[in-house]
Scaffold this motif. Structure first.
Motif, mmCIF file in Angstrom:
data_model
loop_
_atom_site.group_PDB
_atom_site.id
_atom_site.type_symbol
_atom_site.label_atom_id
_atom_site.label_comp_id
_atom_site.label_asym_id
_atom_site.label_seq_id
_atom_site.Cartn_x
_atom_site.Cartn_y
_atom_site.Cartn_z
ATOM 1 N N VAL A 28 -6.218 -2.459 19.499
ATOM 2 C CA VAL A 28 -5.058 -2.770 19.469
ATOM 3 C C VAL A 28 -4.080 -2.878 20.227
ATOM 4 C CG1 VAL A 28 -2.883 -3.146 17.477
ATOM 5 C CG2 VAL A 28 -5.569 -2.582 16.867
ATOM 6 N N ARG A 29 -4.142 -0.695 20.593
ATOM 7 C CA ARG A 29 -3.206 -0.424 21.766
ATOM 8 C C ARG A 29 -3.464 -1.370 23.209
ATOM 9 N NH1 ARG A 29 -3.291 4.329 26.076
ATOM 10 N NH2 ARG A 29 -4.961 3.220 26.304
ATOM 11 N N LEU A 30 -4.117 -1.728 23.641
ATOM 12 C CA LEU A 30 -5.188 -2.657 25.184
ATOM 13 C C LEU A 30 -4.415 -3.871 24.220
ATOM 14 C CD1 LEU A 30 -6.634 -2.948 27.432
ATOM 15 C CD2 LEU A 30 -8.281 -3.807 25.379
ATOM 16 N N VAL A 31 -4.446 -4.616 23.113
ATOM 17 C CA VAL A 31 -3.916 -6.072 22.687
ATOM 18 C C VAL A 31 -1.889 -6.040 22.812
ATOM 19 C CG1 VAL A 31 -3.891 -8.011 20.931
ATOM 20 C CG2 VAL A 31 -5.743 -6.963 21.432
ATOM 21 N N ALA A 32 -1.379 -5.245 22.783
ATOM 22 C CA ALA A 32 -0.636 -5.137 22.652
ATOM 23 C C ALA A 32 0.181 -5.101 24.200
ATOM 24 C CB ALA A 32 0.640 -4.102 21.971
ATOM 25 N N SER A 33 -0.709 -4.119 24.610
ATOM 26 C CA SER A 33 -0.268 -4.022 26.423
ATOM 27 C C SER A 33 -0.652 -5.282 27.232
ATOM 28 C CB SER A 33 -1.088 -2.917 27.239
ATOM 29 O OG SER A 33 -0.687 -1.516 26.468
ATOM 30 N N GLY A 34 -1.912 -6.257 26.920
ATOM 31 C CA GLY A 34 -1.604 -7.759 27.126
ATOM 32 C C GLY A 34 -0.705 -9.000 27.021
ATOM 33 N N ILE A 35 -0.011 -8.264 25.900
ATOM 34 C CA ILE A 35 0.795 -9.215 25.570
ATOM 35 C C ILE A 35 2.318 -8.909 26.296
ATOM 36 C CG2 ILE A 35 2.072 -9.709 23.978
ATOM 37 C CD1 ILE A 35 -0.225 -9.525 21.545
ATOM 38 N N ASN A 36 1.946 -7.473 26.377
ATOM 39 C CA ASN A 36 3.334 -7.306 27.023
ATOM 40 C C ASN A 36 3.079 -7.161 28.814
ATOM 41 O OD1 ASN A 36 4.403 -6.170 25.278
ATOM 42 N ND2 ASN A 36 3.556 -4.251 25.129
#
Length: 119
Positions: A33-41
């Motif tokens: 989940v954190r990886l997806v959020a980082s990718g969106i950022n």
């Protein structure tokens, strides 16, 4: 008596491996989940190559974690070879190694594929 004690120890170690697999699985979900959020950022902000390398590193580590879970649950030589191949691929893709270290990594991956194919 000795056989019964061995069976109890074997079952205990098997249950401990399952517990470790569950903990690793929960961590993989949380970090995924954190990886997806980082990718969106990264997509919304300015492109930064070092951030992309960080995301690649995190993604490969999550893949290694998933393979580790499979290895803990299914004790076969194929799963061990897959975990080793992912770890070596991470070193090759994300690591900033010397040319000779990359060559050794490529040879090691080739050896793993040969082992999987012929043994």
């Amino acid at each position: 008596m000795r056989k019964k004690l061995q069976d109890i120890m074997f079952e205990t170690s098997y249950l401990f491996e399952i517990l470790i697999s569950i903990v690793v699985g929960i961590a993989i979900i949380a970090f995924g989940v954190r990886l997806v959020a980082s990718g969106i950022n990264i997509v919304t902000s300015t492109s930064n190559v070092s951030a992309l390398v960080t995301i690649l590193d995190d993604a490969i580590i999550l893949a290694i974690g998933a393979e580790l879970i499979k290895m803990l649950c299914k004790h076969t030589p194929e799963t061990v070879i897959e975990v080793l191949a992912f770890a070596l691929a991470r070193q090759l893709i994300v690591g900033h190694a010397e040319c000779w270290q990359n060559l050794i990594t490529v040879v090691a991956i080739a050896v793993l594929f040969a082992i999987r194919r012929f043994l």
